[in-house]
Motif scaffolding. Structure first.
Motif, short mmCIF file in Angstrom:
data_model
loop_
_atom_site.label_atom_id
_atom_site.label_comp_id
_atom_site.label_asym_id
_atom_site.label_seq_id
_atom_site.Cartn_x
_atom_site.Cartn_y
_atom_site.Cartn_z
N ASP A 81 0.83 -1.20 0.00
CA ASP A 81 0.00 0.00 0.00
C ASP A 81 0.87 1.26 0.00
N TRP A 82 0.48 2.26 -0.78
CA TRP A 82 1.25 3.48 -0.91
C TRP A 82 1.44 4.17 0.44
N LYS A 83 0.47 4.11 1.34
CA LYS A 83 0.59 4.75 2.65
C LYS A 83 1.79 4.20 3.42
N VAL A 85 4.53 2.80 2.06
CA VAL A 85 5.74 3.27 1.38
C VAL A 85 6.02 4.73 1.74
N LYS A 86 4.99 5.55 1.72
CA LYS A 86 5.14 6.97 2.03
C LYS A 86 5.64 7.18 3.45
N SER A 87 5.11 6.41 4.40
CA SER A 87 5.53 6.57 5.80
C SER A 87 6.99 6.18 5.99
N ILE A 89 9.36 6.45 3.61
CA ILE A 89 10.17 7.46 2.95
C ILE A 89 10.28 8.72 3.81
N GLU A 90 9.19 9.07 4.43
CA GLU A 90 9.18 10.30 5.24
C GLU A 90 9.77 10.00 6.58
#
Length: 90
Positions: A81-83, A85-87, A89-90
């Protein structure tokens, strides 16, 4: 601490896959080191999947049975899920 928990869960679930003691309706898999390592890598996340992809694409460096098993990391891993991956990365 969350990565430690993730590693603990991944190792526990991988061991459960091959344990002779299973929940009703499940059957233990026959142990195979390449399969166990691939499953563990997949459960540990993206970095380990990348390592598995390296194994799959380096037949001159790794035993054939590992290369063949890790080729499953090239095209048959579960989508993330993109969420998540985003968490990361950030």
């Amino acid at each position: 601490p969350s990565r430690t928990l993730q590693a603990y869960i991944a190792i526990s679930r991988t061991l459960q896959d091959f344990s002779p003691i299973q929940r009703p309706g499940r059957q233990a898999e026959e142990f195979s080191a390449p399969v166990a390592l691939r499953k563990l890598f997949e459960r540990l996340g993206a970095t380990y999947i990348k390592l598995g992809q390296f194994v799959a694409s380096s037949p001159s460096l790794f035993p054939k049975e590992y290369v063949l098993e890790f080729q499953k990391c090239l095209d048959s891993t579960e989508p993330l899920d993109w969420k998540i991956v985003k968490s990361i990365i950030e």
